[in-house]
Motif scaffolding. Structure first.
Motif, PDB file in Angstrom:
ATOM      1  N   ASN A 193       0.834  -1.208   0.000  1.00  0.00           N
ATOM      2  CA  ASN A 193       0.000   0.000   0.000  1.00  0.00           C
ATOM      3  C   ASN A 193       0.867   1.256   0.000  1.00  0.00           C
ATOM      4  N   GLY A 194       1.985   1.214   0.742  1.00  0.00           N
ATOM      5  CA  GLY A 194       2.872   2.368   0.745  1.00  0.00           C
ATOM      6  C   GLY A 194       3.505   2.601  -0.606  1.00  0.00           C
ATOM      7  N   LEU A 195       3.880   1.523  -1.299  1.00  0.00           N
ATOM      8  CA  LEU A 195       4.473   1.644  -2.631  1.00  0.00           C
ATOM      9  C   LEU A 195       3.473   2.224  -3.624  1.00  0.00           C
ATOM     10  N   LEU A 196       2.259   1.718  -3.599  1.00  0.00           N
ATOM     11  CA  LEU A 196       1.235   2.222  -4.513  1.00  0.00           C
ATOM     12  C   LEU A 196       0.878   3.673  -4.205  1.00  0.00           C
ATOM     13  N   HIS A 197       0.982   4.049  -2.948  1.00  0.00           N
ATOM     14  CA  HIS A 197       0.640   5.421  -2.555  1.00  0.00           C
ATOM     15  C   HIS A 197       1.610   6.433  -3.149  1.00  0.00           C
ATOM     16  N   THR A 198       2.840   6.017  -3.444  1.00  0.00           N
ATOM     17  CA  THR A 198       3.820   6.939  -4.019  1.00  0.00           C
ATOM     18  C   THR A 198       3.580   7.198  -5.501  1.00  0.00           C
ATOM     19  N   ILE A 199       2.702   6.407  -6.126  1.00  0.00           N
ATOM     20  CA  ILE A 199       2.444   6.533  -7.573  1.00  0.00           C
ATOM     21  C   ILE A 199       1.127   7.274  -7.773  1.00  0.00           C
ATOM     22  N   SER A 200       1.169   8.349  -8.514  1.00  0.00           N
ATOM     23  CA  SER A 200      -0.036   9.161  -8.724  1.00  0.00           C
ATOM     24  C   SER A 200      -0.800   8.767  -9.982  1.00  0.00           C
ATOM     25  N   ASP A 201      -0.133   8.150 -10.933  1.00  0.00           N
ATOM     26  CA  ASP A 201      -0.753   7.816 -12.219  1.00  0.00           C
ATOM     27  C   ASP A 201      -1.515   6.496 -12.122  1.00  0.00           C
ATOM     28  N   VAL A 202      -2.774   6.491 -12.549  1.00  0.00           N
ATOM     29  CA  VAL A 202      -3.615   5.287 -12.473  1.00  0.00           C
ATOM     30  C   VAL A 202      -3.033   4.167 -13.329  1.00  0.00           C
ATOM     31  N   THR A 203      -2.630   4.500 -14.548  1.00  0.00           N
ATOM     32  CA  THR A 203      -2.034   3.502 -15.429  1.00  0.00           C
ATOM     33  C   THR A 203      -0.745   2.958 -14.842  1.00  0.00           C
ATOM     34  N   GLY A 204       0.044   3.839 -14.219  1.00  0.00           N
ATOM     35  CA  GLY A 204       1.291   3.404 -13.596  1.00  0.00           C
ATOM     36  C   GLY A 204       1.051   2.397 -12.484  1.00  0.00           C
ATOM     37  N   LYS A 205       0.009   2.606 -11.687  1.00  0.00           N
ATOM     38  CA  LYS A 205      -0.315   1.657 -10.623  1.00  0.00           C
ATOM     39  C   LYS A 205      -0.707   0.296 -11.205  1.00  0.00           C
ATOM     40  N   GLU A 206      -1.536   0.313 -12.240  1.00  0.00           N
ATOM     41  CA  GLU A 206      -1.951  -0.948 -12.868  1.00  0.00           C
ATOM     42  C   GLU A 206      -0.758  -1.686 -13.466  1.00  0.00           C
ATOM     43  N   ASP A 207       0.136  -0.945 -14.113  1.00  0.00           N
ATOM     44  CA  ASP A 207       1.310  -1.577 -14.723  1.00  0.00           C
ATOM     45  C   ASP A 207       2.232  -2.160 -13.666  1.00  0.00           C
ATOM     46  N   LEU A 208       2.439  -1.438 -12.564  1.00  0.00           N
ATOM     47  CA  LEU A 208       3.304  -1.955 -11.503  1.00  0.00           C
ATOM     48  C   LEU A 208       2.715  -3.225 -10.898  1.00  0.00           C
ATOM     49  N   LEU A 209       1.396  -3.258 -10.717  1.00  0.00           N
ATOM     50  CA  LEU A 209       0.754  -4.460 -10.188  1.00  0.00           C
ATOM     51  C   LEU A 209       0.944  -5.641 -11.132  1.00  0.00           C
ATOM     52  N   GLN A 210       0.911  -5.373 -12.415  1.00  0.00           N
ATOM     53  CA  GLN A 210       1.157  -6.436 -13.394  1.00  0.00           C
ATOM     54  C   GLN A 210       2.581  -6.970 -13.266  1.00  0.00           C
ATOM     55  N   HIS A 211       3.544  -6.085 -13.062  1.00  0.00           N
ATOM     56  CA  HIS A 211       4.933  -6.526 -12.896  1.00  0.00           C
ATOM     57  C   HIS A 211       5.104  -7.297 -11.587  1.00  0.00           C
ATOM     58  N   LEU A 212       4.429  -6.862 -10.527  1.00  0.00           N
ATOM     59  CA  LEU A 212       4.490  -7.580  -9.255  1.00  0.00           C
ATOM     60  C   LEU A 212       3.846  -8.955  -9.377  1.00  0.00           C
ATOM     61  N   ARG A 213       2.806  -9.041 -10.181  1.00  0.00           N
ATOM     62  CA  ARG A 213       2.150 -10.334 -10.406  1.00  0.00           C
ATOM     63  C   ARG A 213       3.108 -11.310 -11.077  1.00  0.00           C
ATOM     64  N   MET A 214       3.856 -10.828 -12.059  1.00  0.00           N
ATOM     65  CA  MET A 214       4.831 -11.694 -12.725  1.00  0.00           C
ATOM     66  C   MET A 214       5.926 -12.125 -11.759  1.00  0.00           C
ATOM     67  N   LEU A 215       6.399 -11.206 -10.908  1.00  0.00           N
ATOM     68  CA  LEU A 215       7.409 -11.564  -9.922  1.00  0.00           C
ATOM     69  C   LEU A 215       6.881 -12.628  -8.961  1.00  0.00           C
ATOM     70  N   SER A 216       5.616 -12.519  -8.588  1.00  0.00           N
ATOM     71  CA  SER A 216       5.011 -13.506  -7.690  1.00  0.00           C
ATOM     72  C   SER A 216       4.946 -14.878  -8.353  1.00  0.00           C
ATOM     73  N   LEU A 217       4.556 -14.905  -9.629  1.00  0.00           N
ATOM     74  CA  LEU A 217       4.504 -16.176 -10.361  1.00  0.00           C
ATOM     75  C   LEU A 217       5.896 -16.767 -10.514  1.00  0.00           C
ATOM     76  N   GLN A 218       6.872 -15.914 -10.784  1.00  0.00           N
ATOM     77  CA  GLN A 218       8.249 -16.395 -10.919  1.00  0.00           C
ATOM     78  C   GLN A 218       8.760 -16.962  -9.600  1.00  0.00           C
ATOM     79  N   LYS A 219       8.403 -16.336  -8.507  1.00  0.00           N
ATOM     80  CA  LYS A 219       8.838 -16.825  -7.196  1.00  0.00           C
ATOM     81  C   LYS A 219       8.270 -18.212  -6.915  1.00  0.00           C
ATOM     82  N   ILE A 220       6.987 -18.386  -7.221  1.00  0.00           N
ATOM     83  CA  ILE A 220       6.359 -19.705  -7.036  1.00  0.00           C
ATOM     84  C   ILE A 220       7.069 -20.748  -7.891  1.00  0.00           C
ATOM     85  N   ALA A 221       7.329 -20.388  -9.146  1.00  0.00           N
ATOM     86  CA  ALA A 221       7.956 -21.331 -10.073  1.00  0.00           C
ATOM     87  C   ALA A 221       9.367 -21.698  -9.614  1.00  0.00           C
ATOM     88  N   LEU A 222      10.137 -20.711  -9.200  1.00  0.00           N
ATOM     89  CA  LEU A 222      11.507 -20.969  -8.771  1.00  0.00           C
ATOM     90  C   LEU A 222      11.561 -21.760  -7.469  1.00  0.00           C
TER      91      LEU A 222
END
Length: 468
Positions: A193-222
Motif C-alpha cells: 500500500n505504501g508503494l502504490l501510494h507513491t504513484i499518482s498515475d492510475v495507469t502506472g499503478k496498474e502496470d506496476l501491479l502487473q509486474h508484481l504479479r509476474m514476480l510472484s509467479l516467478q517466485k512460485i515457479a523458482l
C-alpha cells in the motif's frame, strides 16, 4: 471530380481497392456454403464433419462442438510443438486467474498431460516421464474492494476446478501478491500500500501491479522447481497490449512481450494460446461447461482500460466485415524484430533435471555474452535501447544515491508513469520495492560495475586518501 467518380464502388465492382468487393464475395461464398450444408429441417451442419450441427463460429466458419474444440486445441498444440514449449522432463506451472483464457490453458495442458500418461501406461516404457503440471493463483484482494466472503468463495471455486481434473494430480499454489514483499502478511500489505501510494498515475499503478504479479509467479515457479510458466495470454489480450504499449512509448521493447516464448525470466514464460481469440475461448468454456470464476475480476482504468474498450468495440463493430481485426493488429506487430531471448535457451538432458535457478545460471555462463549485453528495465524488464543507455552513461556523474541509479536504469515509460517525480517520494518508492526487484536491479548493474567505477573514478578516493 470525374476521376473520383470513376473510382467509386458500384454494387458489382470495386475500382478503389477498398476491399468492399472482396468482403461481399466472401459473404456470398459463406452464404452458399451454409445453404449447401443445411438440412431439410433447416439445421446448419458443420462444414468439416458434415454430421453434427454447427454451434460455434470462428473467424472463418461455424463448426460443431467437436470440430470447434479440435480447431482451438490444434492452434494450442501447434504453438507448443513448433516452439518446443513442453518436453517430457518439464514441470509446467500454469498461471490461473479463473477467466476463460487461463481456464482453457489449464484444460489444454491437462489434456496433453493425460494423453502422455495414457501413452506411457499403454507402452510400459518408463524411460520417458510424463511432464508435471502445477497451478498458480495470485490473490490480489488486498488491493481491491471485494468483500472477503466473495474472495473466499472464489478461492474455493478455484480449488474445486483444479481438484476436479482427472489424474495426474496438479498441485495448486495460492499466493497473495503482498507476500512478494514479506512473509509477514501485515508487513507485506503495509509495504504494498505504501508503494502504490507513491504513484499518482492510475495507469502506472496498474502496470506496476502487473509486474508484481509476474514476480510472484516467478517466485512460485523458482521455489517449487518448475521449468516453464504458462500464461493464458491470447490474441485479444496481446492486441490490446500492442496498442497500449505503443501509446505508452514502449515501441522499442514491444517485440519482447508478444512472442510465443520469453526467456528473460528465471523460469521461461510461454504463450501457447497466442493465436486464439478470447471470444472463441469463452465460447468453448461455455459449450464444454467448464467452470470459471469472475468474482475477483476488477475493471481497468487509465490507458489500459481505454485501449481494452476500444479494441472490444472495434472487434464488435467490424465483426461482419473483418472478424480478424485483433489478429491483424498482432500480425502487424509481428513485423518487428524479436529479441534474442524470444526463444528457449538450449539445454542438454543433464540441465533439464537441474533446479531452475541453477539451470539459468548455467545458461548465462555458457552464453556468448548476448544475454548480459541486453540491459533491462529493473521494474518491467523491458529492453533498453541504445539512446537510453547513452543517456545513462552521460548522467553517471550526477548520481547521488542508490535510488538515483535505479531511476536512471528504468525505461522511459516506467520513468514517466510509475516513478515518483518528488525526490522524497522516489526515495520512499525505492525503499519499499520488493526484494526480488531490487536484487534483479543489483544483478544487472553489477555486470557493469567496472564501467560505472571507470566513469566516476575522478570522484573516488584512493586507499591512501581514504585512510587520512
Amino acid at each position: 471530380m470525374e476521376s473520383m467518380s470513376s473510382m467509386a464502388c458500384s454494387a458489382e465492382t470495386c475500382q478503389s481497392n477498398c476491399g468492399k468487393e472482396g468482403n461481399k464475395e466472401e459473404q456470398q461464398d459463406k452464404g452458399r456454403r451454409a445453404t449447401a450444408n443445411t438440412t431439410s429441417e433447416g439445421i446448419v451442419l458443420c462444414p468439416k464433419c458434415k454430421v453434427e450441427e454447427a454451434v460455434a463460429s470462428t473467424s472463418q466458419e461455424s463448426l460443431c462442438l467437436s470440430c470447434f474444440r479440435s480447431y482451438l486445441f490444434g492452434k494450442f498444440k501447434l504453438a507448443v510443438t513448433s516452439h518446443s514449449m513442453i518436453s517430457f522432463s518439464d514441470k509446467v506451472l500454469v498461471a490461473f486467474s479463473g477467466g476463460p483464457s487461463s481456464r482453457m490453458a489449464l484444460q489444454f495442458v491437462h489434456d496433453m498431460q493425460s494423453k502422455s500418461q495414457r501413452n506411457l501406461d499403454a507402452s510400459g516404457d518408463k524411460s520417458l516421464p510424463v511432464f508435471g503440471v502445477g497451478v498458480a493463483f495470485i490473490d490480489e484482494s488486498v488491493i481491491s474492494l471485494i468483500p472477503s466472503l466473495k474472495v473466499n468463495k472464489a478461492i474455493e471455486e478455484i480449488e474445486f476446478i483444479v481438484s476436479s481434473l482427472a489424474p495426474p494430480a496438479k498441485e495448486l499454489h495460492i499466493s497473495s501478491i503482498e507476500s512478494i514483499f514479506s512473509l509477514d502478511a501485515e508487513e507485506g500489505r503495509s509495504k504494498l500500500n505504501g508503494l502504490l501510494h507513491t504513484i499518482s498515475d492510475v495507469t502506472g499503478k496498474e502496470d506496476l501491479l502487473q509486474h508484481l504479479r509476474m514476480l510472484s509467479l516467478q517466485k512460485i515457479a523458482l521455489d517449487n522447481g518448475y521449468s516453464k510458466l504458462v500464461l493464458g495470454s491470447c490474441t485479444s489480450r496481446i492486441a490490446c497490449h500492442v496498442i497500449s504499449a505503443t501509446v505508452k512509448g514502449q515501441g522499442y521493447s514491444l517485440p519482447a512481450d508478444i512472442q510465443y516464448v520469453d526467456s528473460r525470466w528465471g523460469v521461461p514464460v510461454v504463450l501457447p494460446l497466442r493465436d486464439c481469440h478470447a471470444q472463441e475461448l469463452s465460447m468453448l468454456c461455455h459449450l464444454d461447461s467448464l467452470k470459471t470464476q469472475q468474482l475477483l475480476k476488477c475493471p481497468r482504468f487509465g490507458i489500459n482500460g481505454l485501449v481494452s474498450s476500444f479494441v472490444a468495440l472495434l472487434q464488435l463493430k467490424l465483426q461482419e466485415e473483418n472478424p480478424s481485426r485483433e489478429r491483424t493488429i498482432v500480425r502487424t506487430a509481428e513485423k518487428l524484430t524479436p529479441f534474442h531471448f524470444s526463444k528457449l535457451p538450449e539445454t542438454n538432458n543433464l540441465e533439464d533435471h537441474l533446479p531452475s535457478r541453477w539451470r539459468k545460471k548455467l545458461q548465462i555462463f555458457k552464453s556468448d555474452g548476448s544475454i548480459l549485453a541486453e540491459a533491462l528495465c529493473p521494474i518491467c524488464s523491458s529492453p533498453l535501447n541504445g539512446q537510453d543507455l547513452q543517456s545513462l552513461k552521460s548522467s553517471v556523474g550526477t548520481f547521488q544515491s542508490g535510488f538515483d541509479i535505479f531511476a536512471a536504469n528504468c525505461c522511459p515509460s516506467c520513468c514517466f508513469q510509475i516513478l515518483p517525480k518528488e525526490p522524497s517520494l522516489l526515495e520512499s518508492f525505492y525503499s519499499l520495492l520488493p526484494e526480488p526487484m531490487v536484487r534483479r536491479f543489483q544483478d544487472t548493474t553489477g555486470a557493469d560495475e567496472s564501467w560505472l567505477r571507470e566513469q566516476i573514478k575522478d570522484c573516488l578516493l584512493s586507499d591512501e586518501e581514504d585512510g587520512t
